[in-house]
Design an enzyme around this catalytic site. Structure first.
Site, short mmCIF file in Angstrom:
data_model
loop_
_atom_site.label_atom_id
_atom_site.label_comp_id
_atom_site.label_asym_id
_atom_site.label_seq_id
_atom_site.Cartn_x
_atom_site.Cartn_y
_atom_site.Cartn_z
CG LEU A 184 42.56 28.04 -6.43
CD1 LEU A 184 41.49 27.67 -7.46
CD2 LEU A 184 42.12 29.27 -5.64
CG ASP A 185 42.95 26.07 0.53
OD1 ASP A 185 44.16 26.32 0.44
OD2 ASP A 185 42.16 26.70 1.26
NE ARG A 186 42.28 16.10 -1.95
CZ ARG A 186 42.46 14.91 -1.38
NH1 ARG A 186 43.05 14.83 -0.20
NH2 ARG A 186 42.06 13.80 -1.99
CB THR A 225 39.25 26.13 -3.05
OG1 THR A 225 39.19 26.26 -1.63
CG2 THR A 225 38.71 27.40 -3.70
#
Length: 311
Positions: free
Chosen positions: A135-137, A139
């Protein structure tokens, strides 16, 4: 070195299949590599993966103990929703990077897991968690992590074969219709290496589907399913169709002028994107696993303020 004696009920089974059954933390491909490297002997002789074992045969396997990870455990708070001998399911907080990289050597999900989990059997010979998706930072939300090679390989297969169900909640600008499918391929943006693009020269297929929606004046709260797992996929796809995620400065989701009744979105310090549902087959026994995660407090507060302001 570990020694096994073939039981009567395993007579005639392929050697690699027999060893997967008695060494459940090793994947079949890993077992085959051990056999090819001469680290498996049957009756004192070199073996082949496809040979049939015989009842009473002694089988020796040389497996090096996994070494400690070079990464440092850190006592970072981490919501762990489920764990057993094979997997860990976590609810990643926003702001946390998944894996150490340039500029983020500490404070990552991997550092936290090394502290909270004490029975890692090893990934590639090292005691570390097996990251199968990211997951993106900015998110938040659900992730499943493997504890050993066999679980890592099976979960990776499920993600690769699109058998894993992943759903997100996102607040976007404009009106998006439920049922819409976005099929734009995604690749690295040639002019900005930090970004991905739906117009990149070198790209890979990506599929995003809008499942349900709630209209909030000129915003839409969308439940989104992804069938592929490209970097920044939801953020790129929604921006590509003119509906960037609210709060996403990288893909056009931050507006300088916001109407008074939407002022709540100015409180966001990250994109309004949350991994809310994750379903997969358990890599060990095959049972269906499904997890849900409610919106975290920062996103729920913005949503509550929006609903109150437009009533």
């Amino acid at each position: 070195m570990t020694t096994f004696t073939v039981p009567d009920d395993s007579e005639g089974v392929r050697l690699d299949r027999f060893l997967v059954a008695v060494l459940p933390t090793h994947s079949r491909s890993q077992i085959q590599r051990l056999i090819k490297a001469g680290q498996v002997r049957v009756g004192g002789r070199d073996a082949k993966a496809n040979q049939a074992v015989k009842a009473g045969q002694p089988i020796t396997v040389e497996v090096a103990e996994p070494v400690d990870s070079a990464l440092q455990p850190e006592a970072i708070p981490l919501p762990i929703l489920y764990q057993d001998h094979d997997i860990i399911v976590v609810d990643k907080p926003a702001g946390m990077v998944v894996h150490p990289a340039a500029g983020h050597a500490t404070g990552t999900l991997v550092n936290a897991l090394l502290h909270h989990v004490d029975d890692l059997s090893g990934i590639g010979g090292e005691k570390r968690p097996g990251i199968v998706h990211r997951l993106d930072r900015g998110t938040s939300g659900l992730m499943v992590v493997a504890k050993h090679d066999a679980a890592h390989e099976e979960l990776s297969r499920q993600f690769r074969e699109r058998e894993v169900e992943k759903e997100y909640l996102a607040l976007v600008w404009g009106e998006v219709q439920a049922g819409r499918r976005i099929l734009e391929p995604i690749g690295r943006d040639s002019s900005n290496r930090k970004k991905m693009s739906a117009r990149a020269r070198h790209s890979r297929q990506a599929v995003t589907r809008i499942v349900r929606t709630e209209r909030l004046k000129t915003l839409t709260l969308a439940q989104i399913a992804i069938h592929t797992g490209r970097t920044h996929q939801i953020r790129v796809h929604l921006s590509a169709i003119g509906h960037p995620i609210v709060g996403d400065s990288l893909y056009g989701g931050v507006h300088r002028r916001v109407p008074g009744d939407l002022r709540a979105v100015t409180h966001l310090e990250r994109p309004f994107l949350h991994a809310a549902r994750l379903a997969f087959q358990h890599p060990g026994d095959g049972r269906r696993m499904e997890f849900t995660s409610p919106l975290p407090e920062d996103l729920q507060r913005v949503l509550d303020e929006l609903r109150a302001s437009i009533e």
